[in-house]
Design a protein around this motif. Sequence first.
Motif, mmCIF file in Angstrom:
data_model
loop_
_atom_site.group_PDB
_atom_site.id
_atom_site.type_symbol
_atom_site.label_atom_id
_atom_site.label_comp_id
_atom_site.label_asym_id
_atom_site.label_seq_id
_atom_site.Cartn_x
_atom_site.Cartn_y
_atom_site.Cartn_z
ATOM 1 N N ALA A 28 0.829 -1.199 0.000
ATOM 2 C CA ALA A 28 0.000 0.000 0.000
ATOM 3 C C ALA A 28 0.859 1.242 0.000
ATOM 4 O O ALA A 28 0.615 2.202 -0.737
ATOM 5 C CB ALA A 28 -0.916 -0.015 1.228
ATOM 6 N N ALA A 29 1.928 1.214 0.844
ATOM 7 C CA ALA A 29 2.796 2.390 0.951
ATOM 8 C C ALA A 29 3.478 2.689 -0.363
ATOM 9 O O ALA A 29 3.665 3.848 -0.738
ATOM 10 C CB ALA A 29 3.841 2.157 2.052
ATOM 11 N N ALA A 30 3.846 1.624 -1.088
ATOM 12 C CA ALA A 30 4.554 1.815 -2.355
ATOM 13 C C ALA A 30 3.662 2.495 -3.386
ATOM 14 O O ALA A 30 4.145 3.185 -4.276
ATOM 15 C CB ALA A 30 5.041 0.463 -2.885
ATOM 16 N N SER A 31 2.335 2.280 -3.255
ATOM 17 C CA SER A 31 1.416 2.830 -4.261
ATOM 18 C C SER A 31 0.658 4.057 -3.769
ATOM 19 O O SER A 31 -0.111 4.645 -4.512
ATOM 20 C CB SER A 31 0.403 1.744 -4.678
ATOM 21 O OG SER A 31 -0.338 1.308 -3.555
ATOM 22 N N MET A 32 0.856 4.449 -2.517
ATOM 23 C CA MET A 32 0.097 5.560 -1.960
ATOM 24 C C MET A 32 0.748 6.898 -2.288
ATOM 25 O O MET A 32 1.377 7.536 -1.444
ATOM 26 C CB MET A 32 -0.069 5.381 -0.440
ATOM 27 C CG MET A 32 -1.076 4.319 -0.074
ATOM 28 S SD MET A 32 -1.602 4.383 1.679
ATOM 29 C CE MET A 32 -0.056 4.210 2.529
ATOM 30 N N GLN A 33 0.592 7.284 -3.523
ATOM 31 C CA GLN A 33 1.014 8.614 -3.959
ATOM 32 C C GLN A 33 0.150 9.008 -5.155
ATOM 33 O O GLN A 33 -0.319 8.160 -5.908
ATOM 34 C CB GLN A 33 2.490 8.619 -4.336
ATOM 35 C CG GLN A 33 2.878 7.568 -5.355
ATOM 36 C CD GLN A 33 4.372 7.552 -5.612
ATOM 37 O OE1 GLN A 33 5.071 8.489 -5.263
ATOM 38 N NE2 GLN A 33 4.851 6.492 -6.230
ATOM 39 N N TRP A 34 -0.054 10.293 -5.279
ATOM 40 C CA TRP A 34 -0.901 10.755 -6.358
ATOM 41 C C TRP A 34 -0.174 10.667 -7.692
ATOM 42 O O TRP A 34 0.994 11.056 -7.803
ATOM 43 C CB TRP A 34 -1.335 12.209 -6.110
ATOM 44 C CG TRP A 34 -2.385 12.331 -5.038
ATOM 45 C CD1 TRP A 34 -3.326 11.409 -4.723
ATOM 46 C CD2 TRP A 34 -2.587 13.426 -4.159
ATOM 47 N NE1 TRP A 34 -4.112 11.850 -3.700
ATOM 48 C CE2 TRP A 34 -3.688 13.090 -3.326
ATOM 49 C CE3 TRP A 34 -1.952 14.661 -3.987
ATOM 50 C CZ2 TRP A 34 -4.176 13.949 -2.347
ATOM 51 C CZ3 TRP A 34 -2.440 15.520 -3.007
ATOM 52 C CH2 TRP A 34 -3.536 15.167 -2.198
#
Length: 275
Positions: A28-34
Motif C-alpha cells: 500500500a505504501a509503495a502505491s500511496m502517492q498521487w
Amino acid sequence: MKPFVKLALTALSLAISLCLFDPRSAEAAASMQWSSSQQNAVDRAVASDAGLRVQLSTLYRTFTDLQEQLRKADQEINALHYKNEEIKSNLTKQIKLIDADKIAKLEAAAKQAKDKYKPLFSMYTSLNQQIQTASKLKNKQLSSALKTQADTMKVAVQIAKADIKNKEQALAAAKTKRTAAQKKIRGIMASADPLRIRIKAEKSTASSLNKNVSPMWRNVTQSVKGGNGKQIYNTLNTLVSQLRQVQAQKQKILSLENQIGGILQNAKSQLASVS
C-alpha cells in the motif's frame, strides 16, 4: 560456527524478522502517492481556495514523509531483531562452555589420581584379606608380619584418599561455580522474555491498524475523483492519523527491541566476567 548452521540460523531469524513487517502495508505504501492526473485533479479541486490548497499541500508532504519514516522503521526493527536473535543464539552456546576447559582438566586430574592409586588400594585390600585369613588360621607370626606391612601402607593409603578427595572437591566446586554463573546469565537473558511478549502484542495492534490503511487510501482516491477539496483533505487527514498510529506502534516495537538489546549486552558483560 559451522556454515550450514549459521545459514540455518540466519534464515530462521530472517523469517521471524519478516513477521514484524506487514507486506500489505508495504504494498500500500509503495502505491500511496498521487499520479500526475490525480495531482491535476487535486489542483483543480482547491484552485479557488488558497488556504485549503496550502493546508492540503502540507498534509500531503506529511503523508509522504510518514510513509518513508515507516519504511525506515521497518528496516531498523528487522535489523535490530536479527542482531538480537544472533546475539541470543551465540550467548546460549557460550553459556554452555563456561569453564569447560577448567572442568575438563579437573575431571582428568581426578580420574588420573584414581587410576594412579588403584594398584595401591588393591594391594592394601589384599593385605587386609590376608591378615583375616592368617587370623582364622591362628598363625600369629604371619598375622603380625602382615599387620606391620598394613600399618606401614595405611599412611600411603590415607594420603592417596586425601589427594583424590581434594581433586573431587575442586571439581565439584568448579561445577557449582559454573552452574551459578550459568543460572545468573540465563536469568538476565530470561528478563527479555516479557518484552518479546509485549512486542507480539504491539505487532498485533500494528497489523490491525495496517488493515485499514488500504481502504482509507481508496477513500482518498475516490474523493480525488469527486473533486471536492475539503473531502480530499478530510479523507487524507484520516489516513495520516491512521499512519501516525501505525508509526507509534513501530516506535514501541523498536523501543522494546532496543531494551532487549540492552539486556543481551548485560548478559554478554556478565559472561565476559566469568570467562
